[in-house]
Design a protein around this motif. Structure first.
Motif, PDB file in Angstrom:
ATOM      1  N   PRO A   1       3.958  17.780  16.203  1.00  0.00           N
ATOM      2  CA  PRO A   1       4.240  18.693  17.245  1.00  0.00           C
ATOM      3  C   PRO A   1       3.178  18.740  18.567  1.00  0.00           C
TER       4      PRO A   1
ATOM      5  N   HIS B   1      10.514  16.891  18.743  1.00  0.00           N
ATOM      6  CA  HIS B   1       9.683  16.930  19.443  1.00  0.00           C
ATOM      7  C   HIS B   1      10.108  16.921  21.108  1.00  0.00           C
TER       8      HIS B   1
ATOM      9  N   GLY C   1       0.577   8.869   0.889  1.00  0.00           N
ATOM     10  CA  GLY C   1       1.378  10.054   0.187  1.00  0.00           C
ATOM     11  C   GLY C   1       2.739  10.023  -0.238  1.00  0.00           C
TER      12      GLY C   1
ATOM     13  N   PRO D   1       0.608  -1.095   0.116  1.00  0.00           N
ATOM     14  CA  PRO D   1      -0.039  -0.061  -0.040  1.00  0.00           C
ATOM     15  C   PRO D   1       0.690   1.321   0.259  1.00  0.00           C
TER      16      PRO D   1
ATOM     17  N   ALA E   1       4.509  16.722   6.735  1.00  0.00           N
ATOM     18  CA  ALA E   1       4.331  16.985   5.306  1.00  0.00           C
ATOM     19  C   ALA E   1       2.762  16.817   5.182  1.00  0.00           C
TER      20      ALA E   1
ATOM     21  N   GLY F   1       2.239  11.295  14.536  1.00  0.00           N
ATOM     22  CA  GLY F   1       2.221  12.309  15.541  1.00  0.00           C
ATOM     23  C   GLY F   1       2.459  13.842  15.142  1.00  0.00           C
TER      24      GLY F   1
ATOM     25  N   THR G   1       5.211  10.075   2.038  1.00  0.00           N
ATOM     26  CA  THR G   1       6.295  10.943   2.600  1.00  0.00           C
ATOM     27  C   THR G   1       6.668  10.161   3.868  1.00  0.00           C
TER      28      THR G   1
ATOM     29  N   ALA H   1      -9.537   7.049   3.024  1.00  0.00           N
ATOM     30  CA  ALA H   1      -8.188   6.955   3.254  1.00  0.00           C
ATOM     31  C   ALA H   1      -6.978   7.802   2.688  1.00  0.00           C
TER      32      ALA H   1
ATOM     33  N   ILE I   1      -5.399  -3.001   4.504  1.00  0.00           N
ATOM     34  CA  ILE I   1      -5.268  -1.839   3.741  1.00  0.00           C
ATOM     35  C   ILE I   1      -6.517  -0.895   4.328  1.00  0.00           C
ATOM     36  N   ILE I   2      -6.249   0.310   4.771  1.00  0.00           N
ATOM     37  CA  ILE I   2      -7.175   0.999   5.148  1.00  0.00           C
ATOM     38  C   ILE I   2      -7.783   1.655   4.127  1.00  0.00           C
TER      39      ILE I   2
ATOM     40  N   GLU J   1       1.340  -0.471   9.683  1.00  0.00           N
ATOM     41  CA  GLU J   1       2.197  -0.114   8.154  1.00  0.00           C
ATOM     42  C   GLU J   1       1.859  -0.798   7.039  1.00  0.00           C
TER      43      GLU J   1
ATOM     44  N   ALA K   1       6.517   2.390   2.343  1.00  0.00           N
ATOM     45  CA  ALA K   1       5.521   2.388   1.200  1.00  0.00           C
ATOM     46  C   ALA K   1       6.681   1.964  -0.027  1.00  0.00           C
TER      47      ALA K   1
HETATM   48  C1  LIG Z   1       9.089  16.848   5.905  1.00  0.00           C
HETATM   49  C2  LIG Z   1       8.258  15.681   6.645  1.00  0.00           C
HETATM   50  C3  LIG Z   1       8.136  15.974   7.996  1.00  0.00           C
HETATM   51  C4  LIG Z   1       7.483  14.822   8.588  1.00  0.00           C
HETATM   52  N1  LIG Z   1       6.858  15.272   9.729  1.00  0.00           N
HETATM   53  C5  LIG Z   1       6.515  14.171  10.551  1.00  0.00           C
HETATM   54  C6  LIG Z   1       6.134  14.392  12.012  1.00  0.00           C
HETATM   55  O1  LIG Z   1       6.066  15.542  12.549  1.00  0.00           O
HETATM   56  N2  LIG Z   1       5.232  13.478  12.342  1.00  0.00           N
HETATM   57  C7  LIG Z   1       5.127  12.149  12.133  1.00  0.00           C
HETATM   58  O2  LIG Z   1       4.575  11.289  12.511  1.00  0.00           O
HETATM   59  N3  LIG Z   1       5.783  11.787  10.603  1.00  0.00           N
HETATM   60  C8  LIG Z   1       6.253  12.726   9.971  1.00  0.00           C
HETATM   61  N4  LIG Z   1       6.779  12.616   8.929  1.00  0.00           N
HETATM   62  C9  LIG Z   1       6.563  11.324   8.216  1.00  0.00           C
HETATM   63  C10 LIG Z   1       5.323  10.961   7.310  1.00  0.00           C
HETATM   64  O3  LIG Z   1       4.729  12.282   6.787  1.00  0.00           O
HETATM   65  C11 LIG Z   1       4.071  10.152   8.080  1.00  0.00           C
HETATM   66  O4  LIG Z   1       4.885   9.081   8.603  1.00  0.00           O
HETATM   67  C12 LIG Z   1       3.043  10.251   7.394  1.00  0.00           C
HETATM   68  O5  LIG Z   1       2.105   9.360   8.576  1.00  0.00           O
HETATM   69  C13 LIG Z   1       3.143   9.160   6.288  1.00  0.00           C
HETATM   70  O6  LIG Z   1       1.600   9.358   5.421  1.00  0.00           O
HETATM   71  P1  LIG Z   1       1.667   8.942   4.002  1.00  0.00           P
HETATM   72  O7  LIG Z   1       0.456   9.023   3.385  1.00  0.00           O
HETATM   73  O8  LIG Z   1       2.730   9.491   3.262  1.00  0.00           O
HETATM   74  O9  LIG Z   1       2.186   7.338   3.909  1.00  0.00           O
HETATM   75  P2  LIG Z   1       3.226   6.397   2.932  1.00  0.00           P
HETATM   76  O10 LIG Z   1       4.620   6.939   3.219  1.00  0.00           O
HETATM   77  O11 LIG Z   1       2.473   6.517   1.620  1.00  0.00           O
HETATM   78  O12 LIG Z   1       3.129   5.219   3.822  1.00  0.00           O
HETATM   79  C14 LIG Z   1       3.572   5.008   5.214  1.00  0.00           C
HETATM   80  C15 LIG Z   1       3.420   3.716   5.635  1.00  0.00           C
HETATM   81  O13 LIG Z   1       1.955   3.384   5.719  1.00  0.00           O
HETATM   82  C16 LIG Z   1       1.401   2.211   4.716  1.00  0.00           C
HETATM   83  N5  LIG Z   1       0.069   2.885   4.369  1.00  0.00           N
HETATM   84  C17 LIG Z   1      -0.304   4.091   3.597  1.00  0.00           C
HETATM   85  N6  LIG Z   1      -1.055   4.101   3.211  1.00  0.00           N
HETATM   86  C18 LIG Z   1      -2.108   3.019   3.933  1.00  0.00           C
HETATM   87  C19 LIG Z   1      -3.450   2.588   3.848  1.00  0.00           C
HETATM   88  N7  LIG Z   1      -4.333   3.245   3.332  1.00  0.00           N
HETATM   89  N8  LIG Z   1      -3.548   1.399   4.241  1.00  0.00           N
HETATM   90  C20 LIG Z   1      -2.697   0.763   4.933  1.00  0.00           C
HETATM   91  N9  LIG Z   1      -1.438   0.829   4.941  1.00  0.00           N
HETATM   92  C21 LIG Z   1      -1.015   2.250   4.273  1.00  0.00           C
HETATM   93  C22 LIG Z   1       2.541   2.341   3.707  1.00  0.00           C
HETATM   94  O14 LIG Z   1       2.285   0.827   3.309  1.00  0.00           O
HETATM   95  C23 LIG Z   1       3.705   2.405   4.648  1.00  0.00           C
HETATM   96  O15 LIG Z   1       4.069   1.275   5.280  1.00  0.00           O
HETATM   97  C24 LIG Z   1       7.112  13.652   8.098  1.00  0.00           C
HETATM   98  C25 LIG Z   1       7.899  13.450   6.716  1.00  0.00           C
HETATM   99  C26 LIG Z   1       8.421  14.372   6.054  1.00  0.00           C
HETATM  100  C27 LIG Z   1       8.752  14.417   4.717  1.00  0.00           C
END
Ligand SMILES: Cc1cc2nc3c(=O)[nH]c(=O)nc-3n(C[C@H](O)[C@H](O)[C@H](O)COP(=O)(O)OP(=O)(O)OC[C@H]3O[C@@H](n4cnc5c(N)ncnc54)[C@H](O)[C@@H]3O)c2cc1C
Length: 476
Positions: free
Chosen positions: A155, A374, A75, A72, A138, A153, A77, A114, A208-209, A203, A83
């Motif tokens: 801040p 944090h 974004g 899955p 992000a 999480g 990020t 989601a 899959i959410i 994760e 991912a």
């Molecule tokens: C500049 C920057 C700042 C950040 N600051 C923070 C912060 O302050 N706090 C924090 O916690 N994180 C932070 N992050 C990390 C990131 O943004 C988080 O982990 C965020 O929750 C990831 O979301 P995503 O949608 O991009 O997931 P992805 O990166 O796409 O996936 C993350 C994980 O979740 C799984 N996944 C994604 N969507 C689903 C779904 N629908 N169902 C099941 N599994 C899924 C993927 O397989 C992967 O294992 C930061 C990242 C960046 C680049």
């Protein structure tokens, strides 16, 4: 996978979602996440972008029957390689699951798909005078599904808790393709085994959410904040624990060390006193009058240890401080082109030791290092800077991350506070968990995904014999 099998895989996916929304992976390098080249090289055969939970269920049922791995992707990020597909098969992108069910004002709930971005969830809450506190950095790119999957999480987790505290219901598809709804729109529940909470932070390994019912809370009437500055790093880091021990619970306490300040002082919206070696961005919030009173308590608690406490005079000034704080990762990135972000968490009274040892680790591995994160949560984000083209430097960054994980465990913490384990930290789990705990976690994974097809090589790795094809690790 041979070309013929890959073609029939794409045809099958297209028959579920439509031909515009499925295809072969031509260039796997486009499937990295925000950890960039630190992850193992991506390997996938096909991609698919379903629009509905029913389509997600169709894709999973098809893949499960034929033993095709599914990764899955929200974004992308994530900073742990979560991912990034490692075992071939299908990448399932959730960005088209953007249904917004609307805000339920009487229950303070929001029902969303989601794929809705975190920032959009914040906007929807704000437009209704409410607040969704989890605020990972992000937010314009990350999705609520990804936030739940990583228990993100940010801040404000200090006062409000991470994403888990804000999810009351999850809609998900399990590995064999069954659509399930977990949780209920209630404030307490002691009925079932809590599969909803198990999915939070899983994760993508347990299901899959496809949607979530998230809790909202009334928006604070007032926010007050500013910078507390210290001439001595240890005094500053110790002051964080002392502040909390004094009985004040700020909404956020973000720290930044001298190496970070050297990079960002020029863009700071306020002039920093010379000799500043450590800083905190602190925010308190509450009903009108409460926040101002709490801020005075913050000033009193820090009077003995800080060199200055500078209160932002207006909401605009406070916002500029937050914009400055959010600029740190981008500034650090420009220095050598990349960095390995740490995410260890320690008891807050160990923050000073953890920061000192982080600096020592950076020096030991010859990596330029700075640290911000944090502070109130004891959650460190050291940046070990790397040139992404320099394999030796990447290897040293992995070893520094290893040492960081050991340090956090020695201080009574854990190897990830909020970014999750992904593939980059999977080998740390055997250090954090006892064999019995590891076995229990692997058993949960096997129970929900008997063929181990969901996000292979991530989070908890079941024993090689259960896993089948072994996944190579980055460094032993
Ligand atoms: C500049 C920057 C700042 C950040 N600051 C923070 C912060 O302050 N706090 C924090 O916690 N994180 C932070 N992050 C990390 C990131 O943004 C988080 O982990 C965020 O929750 C990831 O979301 P995503 O949608 O991009 O997931 P992805 O990166 O796409 O996936 C993350 C994980 O979740 C799984 N996944 C994604 N969507 C689903 C779904 N629908 N169902 C099941 N599994 C899924 C993927 O397989 C992967 O294992 C930061 C990242 C960046 C680049």
């Amino acid at each position: 996978m041979t070309t013929t099998i890959r073609t029939s895989l794409v045809e099958a996916l297209a028959s579920i979602v439509g031909s515009r929304f499925a295809g072969q992976v031509e260039d796997p390098s486009t499937l990295l996440d925000a950890a960039g080249p630190l992850s193992q090289p991506p390997r996938a055969d096909a991609w698919v972008r379903p629009k509905t939970p029913g389509e997600v269920a169709g894709v999973l049922a098809w893949c499960y029957e034929r033993g095709v791995a599914v990764t899955p992707r929200g974004g992308a990020t994530g900073l742990s390689g979560g991912a990034v597909p490692l075992s071939g098969g299908v990448v399932i992108a959730l960005d088209r699951l953007t249904r917004v069910g609307g805000v339920d004002h009487r229950r303070w709930l929001l029902d969303v798909g989601a794929g809705v971005t975190t920032a959009h969830v914040h906007r929807l809450a704000r437009e209704n005078g409410l607040n969704f506190p989890p605020d990972p950095g992000a937010a314009e790119q990350s999705q609520i599904g990804g936030n739940i999957a990583t228990n993100a999480g940010g801040p404000h987790a200090l006062k409000y808790g991470a994403t888990r505290a804000w999810v009351t219901g999850i809609e998900a598809v399990l590995a064999p393709g069954e659509l399930v709804r977990l949780g209920a729109p209630v404030r307490k529940d002691s009925s079932e085994l809590d599969l909803k909470s198990l999915l939070v932070g899983s994760e993508g390994t347990l299901g899959i959410i496809t949607g979530a019912l998230v809790r909202l809370t009334p928006a604070p009437e007032e926010r007050v904040g500013g910078l507390a500055l210290f001439a001595d790093a240890r005094a500053g880091a110790t002051a964080v624990g002392d502040l909390l021990a004094s009985g004040v619970l700020p909404a956020a306490v973000e720290y930044f060390d001298a190496a970070t300040l050297a990079l960002v002082a020029a863009t700071c919206p306020v002039e920093l006193p010379t000799g500043t070696a450590f800083g905190l961005l602190i925010e308190v919030d509450g009903r009108a009058g409460e926040a101002a009173r709490e801020w005075r308590e913050v000033e009193d608690a820090l009077a003995g240890s800080s060199s200055a406490v500078l209160r932002a005079g207006t909401a605009g000034e406070l916002q500029r401080l937050w914009d400055w704080r959010h600029s740190f990762p981008g500034v650090v990135m420009t220095l050598r082109g990349g960095f390995r972000s740490g995410d260890v968490v320690v008891p807050v009274d160990q923050l000073a030791d953890a920061l000192q040892r982080t600096g020592e680790i950076g020096r030991e591995y010859g990596l330029r290092t700075c640290s911000f994160g944090h502070g109130g949560d004891g959650n460190l984000h050291p940046a070990f800077m790397i040139d992404p083209r320099d394999a030796g430097e990447i290897e040293r960054a992995h070893r520094a991350a290893d040492a960081l994980a050991d340090m956090a465990l020695e201080l009574g913490g854990t190897v990830s506070g909020e970014h999750g384990i992904g593939s980059l930290k999977a080998r740390f789990m055997a250090r954090q968990c006892s064999p019995a705990v590891l076995r229990a976690q692997a058993a949960v994974r096997l129970a929900l995904d008997p063929k181990l097809l969901l996000n292979p090589g991530k989070k908890v790795l079941p024993a090689p014999e259960a896993r089948g094809d072994p996944i190579p690790s980055i460094a032993s």
